[in-house]
Write an enzyme that holds these catalytic residues in place. Structure first.
Site, short mmCIF file in Angstrom:
data_model
loop_
_atom_site.label_atom_id
_atom_site.label_comp_id
_atom_site.label_asym_id
_atom_site.label_seq_id
_atom_site.Cartn_x
_atom_site.Cartn_y
_atom_site.Cartn_z
N ASP A 187 63.66 61.98 39.26
CA ASP A 187 63.79 63.36 38.82
C ASP A 187 65.19 63.91 39.12
O ASP A 187 65.80 64.57 38.27
CB ASP A 187 62.73 64.22 39.51
CG ASP A 187 62.19 65.30 38.60
OD1 ASP A 187 62.40 65.20 37.37
OD2 ASP A 187 61.57 66.26 39.09
N ASP A 233 55.16 67.15 37.23
CA ASP A 233 55.31 67.91 38.47
C ASP A 233 53.98 68.44 38.98
O ASP A 233 53.91 68.99 40.08
CB ASP A 233 56.28 69.07 38.26
CG ASP A 233 57.66 68.60 37.85
OD1 ASP A 233 58.07 67.53 38.32
OD2 ASP A 233 58.32 69.28 37.04
#
Length: 362
Positions: A187, A233
């Site tokens: 990420d 997420d």
């Protein structure tokens, strides 16, 4: 405040209810609802596969027309969204059906081979109530396909997230740390190191993110300036939080200390993400803040309670009932019911000295 507060609330719903449903899913006798267990090898490969997929999508958007790609993806997620939403609302809708509702049972069976070599590929059982839920979900699917409305997008996104938390299981805490740690690097690199993540997120017209309009108060339901949160997420920390809930239950102390600790840690991490994004006016990789919080908070609690060894030695796969076949490539089931029954019968008829082996040997 309204937009990001709503995103946080929507993110918490699939994590909370998905974790609760994952407990019963782990002990389900229905092969169509059995969880897919993520091993340490799967966790180590996941960031690499995700990176290749993300880069591939980025190149596709650069080379080919964005309109045609999104049309193809819309049809794909249209089908998946309907199935996911139907599976999500089915337990809730069952409460609203009258007792005299004519509920018929159906079975979708797909096999390979014949005779003794016959194997089940898909064995899915459903009833009339499930068909009603499927019809209701199809209405949302048509709405999404025609209008791409953000409410329809969020309904599908929530359904994907809840199903992900429910049906994807980590086998132990170490695997969870490997998965979260790998995606932490993934990420950070793709958001700060390149513009790939942000470009794909803005170009990808599919329910792979939750969105909420920041100009809702000015433009109403037709608002178009969205704050967004990727489903990864939600699902990735969510399956780790669900693992800690199952660990809480395995301790048999009638407390959910680690589950609530990680749940609060998720809220803290997501709130910190939004705060940093507001300060620096730049998109933030949510896992940069969620991973340290979701791993660190429960670990500190385990250190304080002296249960670190129990936490890392806990195996979630041990919760699956002895008579429930483990799946390695969901939804494919190898072996016919008859051969499975014969195998179980042979185990039950073993001499006593063979049954005294350790659980790991079994």
């Amino acid at each position: 405040a309204l937009a990001y507060g709503s995103l946080v609330l929507m993110a918490l719903l699939p994590i909370f209810f998905g974790a609760l449903r994952s407990v019963s899913c782990a002990k389900s006798k229905n092969s169509s609802e059995m969880p897919e267990t993520i091993t340490s090898r799967d966790a180590a490969r996941f960031p690499i596969v995700a990176s290749c997929t993300l880069l591939g999508l980025y190149l596709f958007f650069k080379i080919f027309s964005q309109e045609y790609i999104n049309l193809l993806l819309s049809m794909y997620f249209f089908v998946l969204g309907i199935l996911a939403l139907s599976h999500t609302i089915s337990p809730m809708m069952n409460r609203f059906f009258p007792a005299n509702f004519p509920n018929k049972q159906y079975q979708l069976l797909f096999t390979q081979g014949s005779g003794e070599t016959k194997e089940e590929i898909v064995n899915y059982e459903f009833d009339t109530k499930d068909l009603v839920c499927l019809a209701m979900s199809s209405v949302v699917g048509v709405w999404y396909l025609l209008r791409k409305h953000w409410i329809a997008n969020n309904l599908f996104g929530l359904a994907f997230s809840l199903n992900g938390v429910e049906l994807l299981h980590l086998n132990n805490v170490s695997t969870g740390c490997i998965l979260l740690g790998g995606l932490f690097i993934y990420d950070v690199f793709w958001v700060f190191g390149t513009n790939v993540m942000v470009t794909v997120a803005k170009s990808f017209e599919a329910p792979i993110k939750l969105v909420f309009p920041q100009d809702l108060l000015e433009k109403g339901l037709e608002a178009d300036n969205f704050a967004m949160l990727g489903l990864g997420d939600i699902v990735i920390p969510g399956i780790f939080i669900a693992l800690l809930l199952r660990f809480d239950i395995s301790l048999k102390k009638n407390t959910h200390t680690y589950f609530y600790t990680s749940f609060v840690a998720y809220i803290f991490g997501l709130g910190l993400t939004i705060f940093i994004m507001h300060i620096f006016k730049h998109a933030q990789p949510a896992l940069l803040y969620l991973v340290p919080a979701c791993i660190g908070f429960p670990l500190l609690v385990a250190l304080a309670k002296g249960e670190v060894t129990e936490m890392f030695s806990y195996e979630s796969s041990a919760e699956i009932l002895p008579h429930t076949p483990r799946l390695t490539h969901f939804p494919t089931v190898s072996g016919s019911p008859a051969s499975l029954a014969d195998s179980m019968q042979q185990k039950l008829s073993c001499p006593r000295r063979r049954r005294q082996q350790s659980p790991s040997a079994m």
